[in-house]
Design an enzyme around this catalytic site. Structure first.
Site, PDB file in Angstrom:
ATOM      1  N   ARG A 169     -11.310   3.684  11.164  1.00 24.04           N
ATOM      2  CA  ARG A 169     -12.508   3.566  10.322  1.00 24.04           C
ATOM      3  C   ARG A 169     -13.036   2.149  10.412  1.00 24.04           C
ATOM      4  NH1 ARG A 169     -10.780   3.645   5.102  1.00 24.04           N
ATOM      5  NH2 ARG A 169     -11.742   1.617   4.754  1.00 24.04           N
ATOM      6  N   GLU A 172       0.816  -1.216   0.000  1.00 24.23           N
ATOM      7  CA  GLU A 172       0.000   0.000   0.000  1.00 24.23           C
ATOM      8  C   GLU A 172       0.852   1.271   0.000  1.00 24.23           C
ATOM      9  OE1 GLU A 172      -3.535  -0.309   2.737  1.00 24.23           O
ATOM     10  OE2 GLU A 172      -2.389  -2.040   3.432  1.00 24.23           O
ATOM     11  N   ASP A 174     -15.492  -0.628   8.902  1.00 25.41           N
ATOM     12  CA  ASP A 174     -16.226  -0.992   7.689  1.00 25.41           C
ATOM     13  C   ASP A 174     -17.292  -2.016   8.024  1.00 25.41           C
ATOM     14  OD1 ASP A 174     -14.511   0.685   6.321  1.00 25.41           O
ATOM     15  OD2 ASP A 174     -13.196  -0.937   5.653  1.00 25.41           O
ATOM     16  N   GLU A 200     -14.242  -5.064   9.282  1.00 25.45           N
ATOM     17  CA  GLU A 200     -12.880  -4.843   9.756  1.00 25.45           C
ATOM     18  C   GLU A 200     -12.723  -3.421  10.260  1.00 25.45           C
ATOM     19  OE1 GLU A 200      -9.969  -3.963   6.289  1.00 25.45           O
ATOM     20  OE2 GLU A 200     -11.324  -5.519   5.539  1.00 25.45           O
ATOM     21  N   ASN A 228      -9.847  -0.197  10.227  1.00 30.31           N
ATOM     22  CA  ASN A 228      -8.619   0.368   9.658  1.00 30.31           C
ATOM     23  C   ASN A 228      -8.059   1.379  10.643  1.00 30.31           C
ATOM     24  OD1 ASN A 228      -8.640  -0.545   6.598  1.00 30.31           O
ATOM     25  ND2 ASN A 228     -10.741  -0.062   7.186  1.00 30.31           N
ATOM     26  N   TYR A 281      -9.481   3.943  -5.343  1.00 27.58           N
ATOM     27  CA  TYR A 281      -8.469   4.960  -5.602  1.00 27.58           C
ATOM     28  C   TYR A 281      -8.555   5.601  -6.983  1.00 27.58           C
ATOM     29  CZ  TYR A 281      -6.720   3.001  -1.316  1.00 27.58           C
ATOM     30  OH  TYR A 281      -6.620   2.565  -0.015  1.00 27.58           O
ATOM     31  N   GLY A 331      -7.004   5.925   5.096  1.00 26.10           N
ATOM     32  CA  GLY A 331      -6.474   6.799   4.057  1.00 26.10           C
ATOM     33  C   GLY A 331      -6.917   8.241   4.225  1.00 26.10           C
ATOM     34  N   SER A 361      -6.602  -2.011   1.857  1.00 26.47           N
ATOM     35  CA  SER A 361      -6.904  -1.488   0.516  1.00 26.47           C
ATOM     36  C   SER A 361      -7.457  -2.560  -0.423  1.00 26.47           C
ATOM     37  CB  SER A 361      -5.653  -0.847  -0.106  1.00 26.47           C
ATOM     38  OG  SER A 361      -5.267   0.284   0.622  1.00 26.47           O
TER      39      SER A 361
END
Length: 311
Positions: free
Chosen positions: A258, A16, A260, A273, A275, A219, A279, A149
């Site tokens: 974050r 990443e 999800d 999950e 994070n 992205y 990002g 990612s």
């Protein structure tokens, strides 16, 4: 804080790295706009300590995604040399980076999450396809345990594709998670704060035009629609945000992370999950959620910096 030397650490050996560089550059520009004494540095694991000391670093703003940055290794090094940093500590970083470990914690804490089973690389000696087909109905999600990612993640709809999905996932980690597929709406919730005070930001619904929120959808500008705040009634909104805060707490996160989730047809949320270093690029989700509260990107970066424990 503006008298401190801040090193925005980015890049490194992770898959990443490119995303991390974009995140780091955006954060660096934001901090400079706010008048902070900030400098960017690409992660060189073998020389990191001497580089930080040469630069008289007071605080590290961690923008390293994946290996070292999200798995607790960087946090452990910084703890040992006494340099404070943004985000979660060693244990929370390690836990959230490993999808198998975090899944076990979710289940132990009663957090709603899709049914799953994990497999080690040596288990490939057995007929894993047959075992998985006996355990799950298709489609299933096959995930590398230690990548972000959407790297090493496959949604498998046909039995003939299952073996290749396992091979791909095992390329990235020694263990793999196979998870039931939850059909529904894809949501994400940023949570920020520390042990005494945690708050969920507005919920974002993710609607990829391709139908799958993969690396390209994440992205590539224009590839995905983001609805902020998500069009949910007040009861469901409260339920999802409370679940996100519980998950953040169970994982021991701090700063910002974050969560999800998937929301099924009965409006039941399932945590996928966490994070711990989300990002922070032009297409990233946390800045979108903050903006929905009227918090612009430079102010967001400043708030994350303010959460660093300098003691």
């Amino acid at each position: 804080m503006k008298d401190k030397k801040i090193i925005v650490l980015m890049g490194g050996p992770s898959a990443e790295a490119e995303v991390s560089l974009n995140t780091g550059k955006a954060i660096l520009a934001a901090l400079k706009e706010k008048g902070y004494n900030a400098e960017g540095l690409e992660l060189d694991p073998h020389h990191l300590v001497e580089q930080l000391r040469e630069r008289h670093c007071d605080i590290v703003f961690n923008a390293v995604h994946g290996k070292f940055g999200e798995d607790g290794v960087l946090q452990g090094v910084l703890d040992m040399i006494g340099i404070p940093y943004t985000g979660s500590g060693v244990l929370a970083s390690a836990v959230t980076m490993d999808k198998v470990v975090s899944k076990n914690i979710f289940m132990a804490r009663g957090i709603s999450t899709p049914r799953s089973k994990s497999y080690l690389k040596e288990d490939q000696q057995r007929d894993l396809v047959k075992e998985i087909m006996q355990e799950f109905s298709l489609p299933v999600v096959v995930k590398s345990a230690a990548q972000g990612s959407s790297i090493g993640v496959s949604i498998v709809e046909k039995q003939a594709s299952l073996q290749q999905a396992l091979v791909t996932a095992f390329e990235y980690s020694n263990d793999v998670l196979v998870e039931e597929f939850i059909k529904g709406r894809e949501l994400t919730v940023a949570v920020w704060g520390n042990s005494a005070d945690k708050t969920a930001l507005p919920i974002i619904e993710i609607v990829p035009h391709s139908g799958t929120y993969d690396y390209q959808s994440k992205y590539t500008k224009g590839a995905t629609e983001y609805i902020v705040p998500a069009n949910l009634d007040a009861t469901v909104t409260k339920s999802v945000q409370e679940l996100a805060v519980r998950t953040f707490t169970a994982a021991g996160c701090s700063g910002i992370a974050r969560v999800d989730l998937m929301l099924d047809k009965d409006n039941i949320p399932y945590v996928l999950e966490v994070n711990s270093v989300p990002g922070m690029t032009a297409t990233s989700l946390v800045p979108k959620a903050a903006q929905a509260l009227g918090i612009e990107f430079p102010d967001l970066c400043e708030k994350l910096l303010a959460m660093v424990n300098l003691d």
